[in-house]
Scaffold this motif. Structure first.
Motif, PDB file in Angstrom:
ATOM      1  N   LEU A  51      -8.497 -38.075  22.458  1.00 54.29           N
ATOM      2  CA  LEU A  51      -7.792 -39.354  22.321  1.00 54.29           C
ATOM      3  C   LEU A  51      -8.655 -40.318  21.536  1.00 54.29           C
ATOM      4  CD1 LEU A  51      -8.064 -41.531  25.507  1.00 54.29           C
ATOM      5  CD2 LEU A  51      -9.132 -39.290  25.381  1.00 54.29           C
TER       6      LEU A  51
ATOM      7  N   GLY B 250      -5.404 -43.920  22.180  1.00 56.30           N
ATOM      8  CA  GLY B 250      -4.866 -43.703  23.517  1.00 56.30           C
ATOM      9  C   GLY B 250      -3.384 -43.984  23.662  1.00 56.30           C
TER      10      GLY B 250
ATOM     11  N   CYS C  85      -3.586 -40.260  15.564  1.00 55.35           N
ATOM     12  CA  CYS C  85      -5.035 -40.399  15.402  1.00 55.35           C
ATOM     13  C   CYS C  85      -5.788 -39.078  15.318  1.00 55.35           C
ATOM     14  CB  CYS C  85      -5.623 -41.184  16.570  1.00 55.35           C
ATOM     15  SG  CYS C  85      -4.904 -42.792  16.864  1.00 55.35           S
TER      16      CYS C  85
HETATM   17  S1  FES Z   1      -4.822 -41.110  20.177  1.00 57.72           S
HETATM   18 FE1  FES Z   1      -2.836 -40.323  19.802  1.00 57.72          FE
HETATM   19  S2  FES Z   1      -1.812 -41.945  18.791  1.00 57.72           S
HETATM   20 FE2  FES Z   1      -3.872 -42.622  18.933  1.00 57.72          FE
END
Ligand code: FES
Ligand code: FES
Length: 155
Positions: A96, A99, A135
């Motif tokens: 993550l 998050g 991300c």
């Molecule tokens: S950690 Fe998955 S969208 Fe940012």
């Protein structure tokens, strides 16, 4: 409309607008903000919650549809400790960053592992394909789920 349901193991009674989504109900009426709101169109999976044991999109369900149901959010899952090892694996594998997707990812991954204790990386990717992450690139998430599966198999 008046509804009665169980959330985080506790009975809840509220009057709600018929059009209020389940995720808005959880966030704004019960202050359970772990379930996030992204697309509001059933695409991203950020709003995933468990209803009577099934992982569903909280943005596509109305709160009134959950009358009489058992609703579990990521807060409830964290409180019971049932996915503590999975949460730890996410941290260890850097699965993550911001998050935002993580609550939905955790609920979905826990569901995958409950149904299929030894999933291949391809099966994990397929199972998590309805949960978007902007991300991580997904690799670390898949590794974290595999790590958890292997640890549970040894336990
Ligand atoms: S950690 Fe998955 S969208 Fe940012
Ligand atoms: S906010 Fe529900 S699927 Fe995206």
């Amino acid at each position: 409309m008046a509804i009665s349901l169980t959330v985080k193991g506790a009975p809840v009674r509220r009057r709600v607008e018929p059009r209020q989504s389940l995720v808005d109900f959880l966030r704004y009426e019960l202050e359970l903000t772990g379930s996030h709101v992204g697309c509001e169109h059933g695409v991203c999976g950020a709003c995933s919650v468990r209803v009577d044991g099934a992982v569903l999109r909280g943005c596509l369900m109305l709160a009134v549809q959950c009358d009489g149901s058992r609703v579990e959010t990521v807060e409830g899952v964290a409180a019971t400790g049932e996915a503590r090892d999975l949460q730890q694996a996410f941290a260890i594998e850097n699965a993550l960053q911001c998050g935002f997707c993580t609550p939905g990812m955790l609920l979905t991954a826990q569901d995958v592992l409950a149904r299929r204790p030894d999933p291949s990386p391809e099966e994990i990717r397929e199972a998590l394909s309805g949960n978007y992450c902007r991300c991580t690139g997904y690799h670390a998430i898949v590794t974290a789920v595999r790590r958890t599966a292997e640890a549970r198999a040894r336990a």
